[in-house]
Design a protein around this motif. Structure first.
Motif, PDB file in Angstrom:
ATOM      1  N   VAL A 100       0.815  -1.227   0.000  1.00 33.86           N
ATOM      2  CA  VAL A 100       0.000   0.000   0.000  1.00 33.86           C
ATOM      3  C   VAL A 100       0.844   1.272   0.000  1.00 33.86           C
ATOM      4  N   SER A 101       2.175   1.139   0.207  1.00 34.18           N
ATOM      5  CA  SER A 101       2.957   2.347   0.454  1.00 34.18           C
ATOM      6  C   SER A 101       3.489   3.035  -0.795  1.00 34.18           C
ATOM      7  N   GLY A 102       3.628   2.274  -1.877  1.00 33.36           N
ATOM      8  CA  GLY A 102       4.233   2.865  -3.066  1.00 33.36           C
ATOM      9  C   GLY A 102       5.758   2.906  -3.003  1.00 33.36           C
ATOM     10  N   ALA A 103       6.331   2.332  -1.963  1.00 32.77           N
ATOM     11  CA  ALA A 103       7.795   2.277  -1.882  1.00 32.77           C
ATOM     12  C   ALA A 103       8.325   1.209  -2.831  1.00 32.77           C
ATOM     13  N   GLU A 104       9.597   1.327  -3.202  1.00 34.68           N
ATOM     14  CA  GLU A 104      10.201   0.287  -4.041  1.00 34.68           C
ATOM     15  C   GLU A 104      10.749  -0.845  -3.184  1.00 34.68           C
ATOM     16  N   ALA A 105      11.087  -0.516  -1.949  1.00 31.27           N
ATOM     17  CA  ALA A 105      11.566  -1.547  -1.024  1.00 31.27           C
ATOM     18  C   ALA A 105      11.101  -1.201   0.375  1.00 31.27           C
ATOM     19  N   THR A 106      10.733  -2.247   1.143  1.00 30.21           N
ATOM     20  CA  THR A 106      10.374  -2.035   2.545  1.00 30.21           C
ATOM     21  C   THR A 106      11.245  -2.960   3.371  1.00 30.21           C
ATOM     22  N   ILE A 107      11.864  -2.427   4.393  1.00 25.58           N
ATOM     23  CA  ILE A 107      12.713  -3.276   5.217  1.00 25.58           C
ATOM     24  C   ILE A 107      12.198  -3.298   6.648  1.00 25.58           C
ATOM     25  N   ALA A 108      12.230  -4.503   7.237  1.00 23.62           N
ATOM     26  CA  ALA A 108      11.836  -4.624   8.641  1.00 23.62           C
ATOM     27  C   ALA A 108      12.944  -3.997   9.474  1.00 23.62           C
ATOM     28  N   VAL A 109      12.563  -3.188  10.454  1.00 25.85           N
ATOM     29  CA  VAL A 109      13.560  -2.539  11.313  1.00 25.85           C
ATOM     30  C   VAL A 109      13.281  -2.916  12.762  1.00 25.85           C
ATOM     31  N   PHE A 110      14.351  -2.958  13.543  1.00 21.38           N
ATOM     32  CA  PHE A 110      14.259  -3.428  14.930  1.00 21.38           C
ATOM     33  C   PHE A 110      15.075  -2.490  15.798  1.00 21.38           C
ATOM     34  N   SER A 111      14.583  -2.248  16.996  1.00 22.46           N
ATOM     35  CA  SER A 111      15.259  -1.294  17.871  1.00 22.46           C
ATOM     36  C   SER A 111      16.291  -2.005  18.755  1.00 22.46           C
ATOM     37  N   VAL A 112      17.535  -1.528  18.735  1.00 21.84           N
ATOM     38  CA  VAL A 112      18.593  -2.155  19.554  1.00 21.84           C
ATOM     39  C   VAL A 112      19.297  -1.095  20.402  1.00 21.84           C
ATOM     40  N   GLY A 113      20.067  -1.577  21.372  1.00 29.93           N
ATOM     41  CA  GLY A 113      20.765  -0.675  22.289  1.00 29.93           C
ATOM     42  C   GLY A 113      22.043  -0.096  21.713  1.00 29.93           C
ATOM     43  N   ASP A 114      22.678  -0.832  20.806  1.00 27.74           N
ATOM     44  CA  ASP A 114      23.913  -0.357  20.178  1.00 27.74           C
ATOM     45  C   ASP A 114      23.869  -0.713  18.694  1.00 27.74           C
ATOM     46  N   ALA A 115      23.746   0.297  17.864  1.00 28.10           N
ATOM     47  CA  ALA A 115      23.483   0.064  16.432  1.00 28.10           C
ATOM     48  C   ALA A 115      24.761  -0.168  15.623  1.00 28.10           C
ATOM     49  N   ARG A 116      25.936  -0.054  16.257  1.00 25.61           N
ATOM     50  CA  ARG A 116      27.176  -0.088  15.463  1.00 25.61           C
ATOM     51  C   ARG A 116      27.380  -1.334  14.607  1.00 25.61           C
ATOM     52  N   PRO A 117      27.055  -2.563  15.105  1.00 25.01           N
ATOM     53  CA  PRO A 117      27.324  -3.728  14.241  1.00 25.01           C
ATOM     54  C   PRO A 117      26.310  -3.920  13.115  1.00 25.01           C
ATOM     55  N   PHE A 118      25.379  -2.998  12.946  1.00 25.79           N
ATOM     56  CA  PHE A 118      24.252  -3.211  12.029  1.00 25.79           C
ATOM     57  C   PHE A 118      24.150  -2.091  11.000  1.00 25.79           C
ATOM     58  N   GLY A 119      23.069  -2.162  10.223  1.00 23.59           N
ATOM     59  CA  GLY A 119      22.730  -1.059   9.328  1.00 23.59           C
ATOM     60  C   GLY A 119      21.768  -0.143  10.076  1.00 23.59           C
ATOM     61  N   LEU A 120      22.199   1.090  10.301  1.00 26.79           N
ATOM     62  CA  LEU A 120      21.366   2.031  11.059  1.00 26.79           C
ATOM     63  C   LEU A 120      20.427   2.764  10.106  1.00 26.79           C
ATOM     64  N   VAL A 121      19.132   2.783  10.447  1.00 27.60           N
ATOM     65  CA  VAL A 121      18.188   3.513   9.593  1.00 27.60           C
ATOM     66  C   VAL A 121      17.638   4.728  10.332  1.00 27.60           C
ATOM     67  N   THR A 122      17.388   5.781   9.576  1.00 25.19           N
ATOM     68  CA  THR A 122      16.713   6.954  10.121  1.00 25.19           C
ATOM     69  C   THR A 122      15.326   6.987   9.509  1.00 25.19           C
ATOM     70  N   LEU A 123      14.319   7.061  10.387  1.00 25.25           N
ATOM     71  CA  LEU A 123      12.919   7.025   9.909  1.00 25.25           C
ATOM     72  C   LEU A 123      12.245   8.350  10.212  1.00 25.25           C
ATOM     73  N   ASP A 124      11.353   8.791   9.310  1.00 25.59           N
ATOM     74  CA  ASP A 124      10.544   9.961   9.671  1.00 25.59           C
ATOM     75  C   ASP A 124       9.246   9.468  10.323  1.00 25.59           C
ATOM     76  N   SER A 125       8.368  10.398  10.653  1.00 28.69           N
ATOM     77  CA  SER A 125       7.180  10.009  11.424  1.00 28.69           C
ATOM     78  C   SER A 125       6.234   9.115  10.612  1.00 28.69           C
TER      79      SER A 125
END
Ligand code: GDD
Ligand code: MG
Length: 351
Positions: free
Chosen positions: A127-152
């Motif tokens: 329904v979003s019209g995005a080309e890709a949607t990725i599941a994101v998960f909240s962690v305490g230290d994002a350094r070993p991962f791919g960090l995403v910035t999300l808007d509201s």
């Protein structure tokens, strides 16, 4: 019910951080509370309305091929084999002809264990019209991962892979995606491509990348420490991952919970198993042995009067009688440890 989507599991790479256990066993066959990750994933993908699944591999593919063929779900799994590792994006381009049609594709990293709602993720994508949607998960230290910035509105406005600046809590890429074919078309052919470094940042810039927040459980088993923590956490949660078969536990044996005893295990008299013992199928623990806070892969044998604490032991290994294995030790698969050995804490025993 909607038509099932096609899926692809990224299962290549060399799993160097899981050595020596990964020398004889592909990551996808690692037991998660006694159940091979591939069975856990296949059940999860099935529930998420993913039909045919491509396993994108390069390393140890013969072993995986045999295991897949031996399974019921083998009918709907196909292997795509890279001659040289193509990263996380290249395998999608390579397998493009195996995924005809216009429907989006579900792609998952082959080393995660989660209860992400794939149906919810797919619906949100559609329904979003995005080309890709990725599941994101909240962690305490994002350094070993791919960090995403999300808007509201859960649009991803930035994607930074393994940034040293990402110290502290954040939403990270959980390694589960729904991708339109246009994204596969963006991947250059014939070379290794990183989705996380070369494709996602571009899509984020174009405002064509969305996040889907996951609030359940999520683990990456890519390092031994994380692999062990995942098993112990799931054991504590007490969820039966997949039903197990019968086993043979002597009445004179003492099994303390939480523990998991897989199918066709034999636990003899006066053995003490648990707490936090995870026995994969066909493990034998002989009389008088103690197994605590330990993961045993399938078909391991612990002879009489051993003490195994805080260890991980690979498949088919035999620990000779009267041996003690110190905390934090990791023993490869298909090893024979002589009688009355003392394996020091923190040892790595290779095959
Ligand atoms: N077929 C194939 N070929 N698969 C590969 C290759 C390759 O050359 N290289 C890696 N893979 C597979 C791995 O087996 C794994 O299942 C997945 O791609 C991701 O690679 P990892 O090496 O495990 O990456 P990571 O854990 O450091 O980071 C990734 O996962 C994080 C979540 O666990 C990234 O996607 C991060 O952004 C993410 O946060
Ligand atoms: Mg990983």
């Amino acid at each position: 019910m909607e038509e099932p989507l096609k899926g692809l599991i990224l299962a290549g790479g060399f799993a160097t951080r899981l050595r020596p256990l990964s020398c004889s066993k592909p990551k996808l066959l690692f037991p998660i509370v006694g159940t091979p990750l591939i069975d856990y994933m296949s059940d999860w993908l099935d529930r998420g309305n993913v039909g045919e699944v491509i396993l994108a591999v390069n390393h140890l593919s013969d072993k995986l091929r045999m295991e897949v063929a031996a399974r019921k779900m083998g009918d709907r799994m196909a292997l795509s084999v890279e001659e040289t590792p193509l990263g996380t994006g290249g395998p999608l381009r390579l397998a493009a002809s195996m995924m005809p049609g216009r429907e989006p594709v579900v792609v998952v990293n082959g080393d995660i264990v989660s209860d992400i709602d794939l149906n919810g993720l797919t619906r949100a994508h559609m329904v979003s019209g995005a080309e890709a949607t990725i599941a994101v998960f909240s962690v305490g230290d994002a350094r070993p991962f791919g960090l995403v910035t999300l808007d509201s509105r859960d649009q991803i406005t930035g994607f930074e892979e393994k940034s040293p600046k990402a110290q502290g809590p954040g939403w990270i890429n959980a390694g589960v995606y729904v991708l339109n074919h246009s994204v596969i078309g963006m991947i250059p052919e014939g070379r290794a491509v990183s989705l996380e470094r070369e494709i996602f940042p571009v899509l984020a810039n174009r405002m064509k990348l969305r996040g889907w927040r996951h609030n359940g459980f999520w683990y990456d088993i890519g390092k031994i420490k994380d692999y062990v923590a995942t098993n112990m956490d799931l054991l504590k949660r007490g969820d039966q991952l997949l039903p197990d078969m019968r086993n043979d536990v002597s009445r004179a044996a003492d099994v303390q919970q939480p523990s998991h005893v897989g199918g066709h295990c034999v636990i003899a008299r006066e053995a003490k198993v648990g707490p936090y013992a995870i026995l994969s199928p066909k493990v034998e623990v002989k009389s008088g042995s103690i197994i605590r806070d330990t993961i045993l892969f399938e078909e391991t044998t612990i002879d009489e009067d051993c003490c195994v604490e805080g260890a991980v032991i690979g498949e088919g290994t035999r620990i000779g009688r009267g041996t003690s294995i110190g905390k934090g030790s990791v023993i490869a698969g298909e090893v024979v440890i002589a009688e009355h050995s003392a394996v020091k804490p923190g040892s790595i025993v290779l095959n």
